[in-house]
Design an enzyme around this catalytic site. Structure first.
Site, mmCIF file in Angstrom:
data_model
loop_
_atom_site.group_PDB
_atom_site.id
_atom_site.type_symbol
_atom_site.label_atom_id
_atom_site.label_comp_id
_atom_site.label_asym_id
_atom_site.label_seq_id
_atom_site.Cartn_x
_atom_site.Cartn_y
_atom_site.Cartn_z
ATOM 1 N N ASN A 99 -62.821 87.610 100.640
ATOM 2 C CA ASN A 99 -62.128 88.590 101.453
ATOM 3 C C ASN A 99 -61.570 87.946 102.721
ATOM 4 O OD1 ASN A 99 -62.966 91.430 100.175
ATOM 5 N ND2 ASN A 99 -64.671 90.016 100.028
ATOM 6 N N SER A 144 -56.589 91.410 106.478
ATOM 7 C CA SER A 144 -55.502 91.460 105.501
ATOM 8 C C SER A 144 -55.286 92.889 105.047
ATOM 9 C CB SER A 144 -55.823 90.567 104.299
ATOM 10 O OG SER A 144 -56.965 91.052 103.611
ATOM 11 N N SER A 196 -55.643 83.071 93.940
ATOM 12 C CA SER A 196 -56.594 83.817 93.111
ATOM 13 C C SER A 196 -57.673 84.430 94.001
ATOM 14 C CB SER A 196 -57.193 82.896 92.049
ATOM 15 O OG SER A 196 -57.933 83.644 91.091
ATOM 16 N N VAL A 227 -41.499 90.144 90.580
ATOM 17 C CA VAL A 227 -41.827 89.076 89.635
ATOM 18 C C VAL A 227 -41.956 89.617 88.218
ATOM 19 C CG1 VAL A 227 -42.946 87.609 91.345
ATOM 20 C CG2 VAL A 227 -44.303 89.342 90.138
ATOM 21 N N VAL A 270 -61.462 95.804 104.719
ATOM 22 C CA VAL A 270 -62.257 96.889 105.302
ATOM 23 C C VAL A 270 -62.053 97.029 106.810
ATOM 24 C CG1 VAL A 270 -64.049 96.772 103.535
ATOM 25 C CG2 VAL A 270 -64.250 95.357 105.581
ATOM 26 N N LYS A 312 -63.076 87.544 92.841
ATOM 27 C CA LYS A 312 -63.290 88.637 91.884
ATOM 28 C C LYS A 312 -62.940 88.234 90.453
ATOM 29 C CE LYS A 312 -62.667 92.248 95.361
ATOM 30 N NZ LYS A 312 -62.728 91.299 96.507
ATOM 31 N N ALA A 321 -48.183 84.427 95.610
ATOM 32 C CA ALA A 321 -49.100 85.379 96.248
ATOM 33 C C ALA A 321 -48.798 86.814 95.858
ATOM 34 C CB ALA A 321 -49.027 85.229 97.767
#
Length: 614
Positions: free
Chosen positions: A448, A452, A408, A344, A456, A411, A365
């Site tokens: 989170n 993914s 988004s 992108v 963690v 964070k 994404a």
């Protein structure tokens, strides 16, 4: 086409049934006349025995008595034996009457009882011998001791499979069930020892090594409560994934899955009625940038099931793109699919793609999202996240895309790291462009995602497999968590609500302590935290918060028909000045400035970077 094979076992059963019918024809008369059969009835039996045998074998064949796997015989097979014997007995009467060779009426009843006993007895004796052989083989291989939680139909099926299979080296020692009416009773001679309060004691008493949770209809909260008890043991835990296996009768050892950390979240999975809201992708050309990533690939899966006109996957990483391409082609062979390797950041390439495919809907994404790595490479975060997004936003406006949905993050709220700041800049870009474009630009913000890339959980699992230590940055750090399918389904629903300019905030439920999550995952793996596997605290990483926020104070809050999706009110900003600042950021990023944090701070007032040492 496979050939039909006549198994020797089937021939033996046929031979046995021929003998049984002939023998029963004689013994029914012998019993009727106390051992002294009149000559006329002996003659009648001789004349009818052959057609009675033929009819009996044919009836048994029609009732599948030669096709069943008798080592797994159950009530269904018992029913077939009784019905088959009854029909064979009625045919015996018919043959005797039609050939004018009548028998005493009571002998017909004796015939039925004896035939049922001989045909059923032979088959269930076979089952017993096979079961005994399987158990002996299992014991010789040091079978693993199993506890089954759930003494219902699902648990019974699993116990029976373990008992009868010579290839499963396990032995069910006990059942657990909260239904007190089942306590101190048994299933297949296996005791139901009590409710969940008896789990720990039973594990010690029976030296349990594996726990199977066969409760397909239990709620998430109930499952979490039971797992919180089970995790105190060092047993391997497995559970039946869901109710649909039970409804479909698809219950077997192979269907059990390892217990995952999300099972301990203690809440019901978020459900969205996709059929009500996914009409907006039907017959539309949908582009997913970053389509090979964890969120992007799940977007592809869920959209592919809703009859889009075409899906276009854009990703710079060919391996990820190739994996989701193969999966979609296999699962949706009629789907019109394009998989394109492109960045992108390449403005010309993005423009070419939009000019060729004219997407109706774009899910954006594609992003660098790893917080510590972006702290070390702030210029790359700006190039990819901010100006990659800007390239796609401009292309949407130029080629008349209907909807643009930005993925988004929480964070972006009062960011302390460059990754969060870049996402806040992306939100500012789409809110600004929405005012002057026919395209509806929106952002969806969530926390989170379990499992993914970069989360963690995969890291903890890898550390546990290596024997530890499991590293946590701070004992008090908390995060909001959601599964990938949950997050994506809410993203899709937010897209349906989009009118342009909104920042949708997904309700992530209650936050979870990362340290608690690490301990739970260690226990679910069969180890004791800080005994078998150590937990080490490494200190907060650059740009990392103890907790994340979902919404800025000045954004306010609006509701949607889905109570799990909220809308943040757009923040007013000087658009002309904003785009001048973006131009400076672009030049500075490609000039490889070492002042990027300070420059971003000027554009995003809520960004509070930590001082960089050295």
């Amino acid at each position: 086409m496979s050939k039909k094979v006549i198994h020797p076992r089937m021939i033996l059963f046929v031979i046995w049934d021929v003998f049984s019918i002939a023998f029963v024809s004689y013994i029914s008369l012998l019993l009727r006349f106390d051992g002294n059969i009149p000559t006329e009835y002996t003659s009648n039996m001789v004349h009818t025995v052959l057609p009675v045998v033929v009819c009996g074998v044919l009836v048994f064949y029609l009732f599948h008595l030669y096709k069943s796997l008798w080592e797994f015989a159950s009530l269904t097979e018992m029913r077939n034996i009784v019905l088959g014997s009854l029909v064979a007995s009625l045919l015996n009467i018919a043959v005797c009457v039609m050939t004018d060779n009548p028998m005493p009426k009571s002998s017909y009843f004796i015939f039925f009882l004896m035939l049922t006993a001989m045909t059923g007895g032979s088959r269930f004796l076979y089952r017993f011998l096979r079961s005994y052989k399987s158990k002996t083989a299992t014991k010789n291989k040091e079978a693993s001791h199993v506890m089954i939680i759930g003494a219902g139909e699902a648990g019974e099926k699993i116990a029976k499979e373990i008992m009868h299979s010579a290839c499963i080296y396990k032995e069910v020692k006990c059942f657990i069930d909260d239904d007190s009416t089942k306590w101190n009773r048994s299933i297949h001679n296996i005791p139901v020892v009590g409710g969940r309060d008896a789990i720990l004691e039973a594990v010690k008493k029976y030296e349990i090594q594996e726990i199977f949770i066969a409760m397909p209809s239990v709620s998430r909260k109930e499952m979490a409560d039971i797992l919180n008890i089970c995790k105190q043991t060092k047993c391997q835990l497995k559970k039946l994934p869901g109710m649909y296996q039970f409804v479909n009768g698809d219950i077997s050892i192979s269907k059990f899955k390892d217990v995952e950390i999300q099972d301990l979240l203690g809440r019901e999975p978020i459900k969205v009625n996709m059929d009500d809201i996914m009409g907006y992708v039907k017959d539309k050309v949908v582009m997913i940038t970053g389509g090979g990533g964890s969120i992007g690939s799940e977007l592809c899966r869920q959209i592919a099931s809703k009859d889009p006109k075409q899906i276009i996957i854009v990703d710079v990483y060919e391996n990820n793109a190739y994996d989701i391409q193969l999966e979609l082609k296999h699962d949706y062979p009629n789907l019109k699919l394009e998989t394109l390797i492109a960045s992108v950041r390449d403005k010309g390439k993005v423009d070419d793609l939009f000019k060729k495919y004219h997407p109706d809907i774009v899910y954006h994404a594609a992003a660098h999202k790893h917080v510590p790595l972006m702290e070390d490479a702030p210029n790359e975060a700006i190039k990819n996240n901010v100006f990659g997004t800007l390239n796609v936003v401009k292309a949407c406006d130029k080629y008349g895309t209907q909807k643009f949905i930005l993925i988004s993050t929480d964070k972006a709220v009062n960011p302390t790291n460059i990754m969060g700041a870049t996402k806040r800049l992306c939100e500012m870009i789409i809110q600004t462009y929405n005012k002057k474009s026919k395209t509806d630009y929106v952002a969806v913000r969530f926390g989170n995602v379990l499992g993914s890339n970069g989360s963690v959980i995969p890291l903890f699992k890898k550390q546990i497999e290596q024997g530890g230590p499991v590293t946590v940055t701070h004992p008090d750090i908390i995060r909001f968590f959601m599964t990938i399918p949950e997050a994506v389904s809410l993203v899709l629903q937010a897209g349906a609500y989009a009118k342009g300019g909104e920042i949708f905030i997904l309700d992530m439920g209650e936050p979870v302590k990362i340290a608690d999550m690490a301990r739970n995952l260690i226990r679910l793996s069969g180890y004791e935290p800080d005994v078998d596997i150590k937990i080490e605290y490494t200190g907060l990483r650059p740009g990392e918060k103890l907790y994340e926020e979902m919404l800025m104070k000045e954004e306010g809050m609006q509701t949607t028909p889905n109570k799990l999706i909220h809308i943040g009110k757009p923040i007013e900003l000087d658009e002309e000045h904003f785009f001048l600042q973006l131009e400076k950021l672009y030049e500075a990023a490609y000039a490889e400035t070492d002042q990027m944090r300070e420059l971003v701070k000027q554009v995003v007032p809520t960004y509070h970077p930590e001082p960089v040492e050295g």
